[in-house]
Design an enzyme around this catalytic site. Structure first.
Site, PDB file in Angstrom:
ATOM      1  N   HIS A  38      -0.366   4.199  -0.230  1.00 44.91           N
ATOM      2  CA  HIS A  38      -1.109   5.183   0.577  1.00 44.91           C
ATOM      3  C   HIS A  38      -1.213   6.544  -0.082  1.00 44.91           C
ATOM      4  O   HIS A  38      -1.421   7.548   0.609  1.00 44.91           O
ATOM      5  CB  HIS A  38      -0.407   5.337   1.937  1.00 44.91           C
ATOM      6  CG  HIS A  38      -1.291   5.112   3.115  1.00 44.91           C
ATOM      7  ND1 HIS A  38      -1.393   6.017   4.141  1.00 44.91           N
ATOM      8  CD2 HIS A  38      -2.128   4.106   3.427  1.00 44.91           C
ATOM      9  CE1 HIS A  38      -2.233   5.553   5.052  1.00 44.91           C
ATOM     10  NE2 HIS A  38      -2.709   4.396   4.632  1.00 44.91           N
ATOM     11  N   ASP A  43       0.851  -1.190   0.000  1.00 45.67           N
ATOM     12  CA  ASP A  43       0.000   0.000   0.000  1.00 45.67           C
ATOM     13  C   ASP A  43       0.881   1.233   0.000  1.00 45.67           C
ATOM     14  O   ASP A  43       1.575   1.509   0.976  1.00 45.67           O
ATOM     15  CB  ASP A  43      -0.904  -0.025   1.235  1.00 45.67           C
ATOM     16  CG  ASP A  43      -1.953   1.073   1.202  1.00 45.67           C
ATOM     17  OD1 ASP A  43      -1.890   1.932   0.300  1.00 45.67           O
ATOM     18  OD2 ASP A  43      -2.834   1.058   2.081  1.00 45.67           O
ATOM     19  N   GLU A  74     -10.236   3.045  -2.371  1.00 41.33           N
ATOM     20  CA  GLU A  74     -10.724   3.174  -0.996  1.00 41.33           C
ATOM     21  C   GLU A  74     -11.178   4.586  -0.661  1.00 41.33           C
ATOM     22  O   GLU A  74     -11.963   4.781   0.255  1.00 41.33           O
ATOM     23  CB  GLU A  74      -9.659   2.711  -0.001  1.00 41.33           C
ATOM     24  CG  GLU A  74      -8.464   3.625   0.104  1.00 41.33           C
ATOM     25  CD  GLU A  74      -7.437   3.098   1.098  1.00 41.33           C
ATOM     26  OE1 GLU A  74      -6.805   2.083   0.800  1.00 41.33           O
ATOM     27  OE2 GLU A  74      -7.282   3.709   2.167  1.00 41.33           O
ATOM     28  N   HIS A 124     -11.896  -2.454   0.614  1.00 41.59           N
ATOM     29  CA  HIS A 124     -11.119  -1.806   1.684  1.00 41.59           C
ATOM     30  C   HIS A 124     -11.828  -1.987   3.020  1.00 41.59           C
ATOM     31  O   HIS A 124     -13.034  -1.798   3.113  1.00 41.59           O
ATOM     32  CB  HIS A 124     -11.031  -0.316   1.349  1.00 41.59           C
ATOM     33  CG  HIS A 124     -10.339   0.521   2.358  1.00 41.59           C
ATOM     34  ND1 HIS A 124     -10.994   1.441   3.141  1.00 41.59           N
ATOM     35  CD2 HIS A 124      -9.039   0.586   2.719  1.00 41.59           C
ATOM     36  CE1 HIS A 124     -10.124   2.044   3.926  1.00 41.59           C
ATOM     37  NE2 HIS A 124      -8.927   1.547   3.696  1.00 41.59           N
ATOM     38  N   GLU A 164      -0.979  -0.580  -4.171  1.00 46.38           N
ATOM     39  CA  GLU A 164      -2.246   0.086  -3.853  1.00 46.38           C
ATOM     40  C   GLU A 164      -2.037   1.595  -3.731  1.00 46.38           C
ATOM     41  O   GLU A 164      -1.066   2.038  -3.128  1.00 46.38           O
ATOM     42  CB  GLU A 164      -2.761  -0.497  -2.536  1.00 46.38           C
ATOM     43  CG  GLU A 164      -3.967   0.209  -1.959  1.00 46.38           C
ATOM     44  CD  GLU A 164      -4.471  -0.514  -0.707  1.00 46.38           C
ATOM     45  OE1 GLU A 164      -4.386  -1.764  -0.648  1.00 46.38           O
ATOM     46  OE2 GLU A 164      -4.917   0.175   0.222  1.00 46.38           O
ATOM     47  N   ASP A 180     -15.033   0.890  -0.453  1.00 50.04           N
ATOM     48  CA  ASP A 180     -15.276   0.684   0.978  1.00 50.04           C
ATOM     49  C   ASP A 180     -16.771   0.794   1.226  1.00 50.04           C
ATOM     50  O   ASP A 180     -17.375   1.845   0.962  1.00 50.04           O
ATOM     51  CB  ASP A 180     -14.512   1.742   1.786  1.00 50.04           C
ATOM     52  CG  ASP A 180     -14.536   1.451   3.276  1.00 50.04           C
ATOM     53  OD1 ASP A 180     -15.621   1.086   3.787  1.00 50.04           O
ATOM     54  OD2 ASP A 180     -13.484   1.585   3.925  1.00 50.04           O
TER      55      ASP A 180
HETATM   56 MG   LIG Z   1      -4.964   1.669   1.470  1.00 51.56          MG
END
Ligand SMILES: [Mg+2]
Length: 388
Positions: free
Chosen positions: A199, A197, A249, A299, A223, A272
């Site tokens: 981020h 991830d 997400e 997510h 990700e 999500d």
């Molecule tokens: Mg993430």
């Protein structure tokens, strides 16, 4: 007709985040629904948004789920956004819970019926230790956490191996990320899926720098390799990397998912169910993804209601790949929410209780009242700011 009599929130502080549970009550004795609307660092705003949306649905028939979804989305002039969509998600989940309980069937039965017998979960290791948000996680912390997960039977796990930084990665940052990823790969062996991830910490160029360095360790996917909301940039990364890209997400509306899929921005979609508008919206997003042959890895670092809702979606959604769960945040999860599914060797088996099949102990919840989420240090070396 059954009528909605109230929409309430129960906020539970669970260390790094506040779980925002939504309780929809009805005029049928004992018939209530639970959902989760957790949105970190915005808990009080979501509580307010739930109260705003409640004005629209109290007195209505809780079984008119699609109608109420549309009413909550369209009924107030400013549509969408993370706060409103999270509030809408929590209420929508609670309506599906009510629908299942009223019929005495699990929610997955109403969401399309069983398409698989087990749902595979993956473990989110965070940074391997508590320092991740500061970008200073250690190889040892990651490797130890990874071994712990696979000893329990998980076959897939996710790490935040890449530090926060500026527009381009430096040599030392790339070496640090490689060492972390290499340590985890060495610890778990070649057959465990490792998701990385980023981020949204990286620009497109930096994501490719890290991609070149980490490719030898066989990431399952990268990700959020750039900040969300720019399908063209995400697609440029997806085309250039030799392994898949996952994102979604932080997208909250169906059109955003369509726009990402239409340009090939990702190979795996990560909506999500607490931010897109609940199961009602997630089913539609899954269908759009299905049309592009893209699977879902929803997510979910959130609370126990969110995890259960996701699992019901996994049991009833054809293009489901794998489900995220974040464990180990607080030891008292089961005291507050009971009926959750045990994860055995990285999988859960299909539940049979009506609705989501969960009970919330509000007395236990009240022992963990709201506290502000911790402030994350995102200062850069030059005095400006990083994306975290
Ligand atoms: Mg993430």
């Amino acid at each position: 007709m059954t009528a909605i009599t109230g929409v309430e929130t129960v906020v539970v502080n669970a260390s790094l985040r506040n779980w925002v549970f939504v309780k929809v009550t009805t005029d049928e004795p004992g018939l209530i629904g639970w959902g989760e609307a957790t949105l970190e660092w915005k808990a009080r705003a979501v509580v307010g948004a739930v109260a705003d949306l409640a004005e629209l649905v109290v007195g209505e028939d809780p079984e008119r789920i699609e109608y109420l979804w549309q009413l909550m989305y369209r009924g107030q002039f400013f549509q969408g956004g993370a706060v409103t969509m999270s509030a809408l998600s929590g209420i929508d989940q609670a309506l599906w819970d009510i629908a299942g309980k009223k019929r005495g069937v699990p929610a997955w039965q109403l969401l399309g019926g069983r398409v698989r017998d087990t749902v595979t979960m993956y473990d989110h290791l965070g940074g391997g230790d508590s320092s991740i948000v500061y970008g200073a996680a250690t190889q040892e912390g990651f490797a130890e956490s990874a071994i712990h997960s696979i000893d329990e039977g998980f076959t897939a796990l996710k790490i935040l191996a890449v530090p926060m930084g500026a527009g381009l990665a430096t040599g030392s940052q790339i070496r640090a990320a490689s060492e972390v990823m290499g340590a985890v790969r060495e610890a778990v062996g070649p057959d465990i899926q490792i998701m990385v991830d980023l981020h949204g910490r990286t620009t497109a160029a930096a994501a490719l720098q890290y991609g070149r360095a980490l490719a030898e360790y066989d990431p399952w996917f990268f990700e959020e390799p750039c900040q969300p909301g720019n399908p063209a940039t995400m697609a440029s990364i997806a085309r250039a990397l030799p392994f898949p890209v996952a994102t979604g997400e932080r997208l909250t509306e169906i059109q955003q998912f369509r726009d990402h899929l239409a340009v090939g921005a990702c190979a795996v979609l990560q909506p999500d169910v607490c931010h897109v508008g609940g199961p009602t919206a997630l089913k539609k997003i899954a269908a759009i993804a299905e049309s592009w042959h893209v699977p879902l890895a929803p997510h979910n670092p959130l609370g126990p209601i969110a995890t259960m809702v996701n699992q019901h979606m996994g049991f009833s959604t054809p293009n489901f790949l794998i489900q995220e769960v974040m464990r180990g945040d607080v030891p008292w999860r089961d005291e507050v929410v009971s009926g959750t599914l045990p994860i055995v060797r990285g999988k859960v088996t299909i539940p049979d209780k009506p609705g989501w099949g969960l009970d919330v102990d509000e007395t236990a919840a009240a022992r963990h009242p709201y506290e502000p989420e911790p402030v994350v240090e995102i200062g850069a070396e030059d005095g400006f700011l990083n994306d975290w």
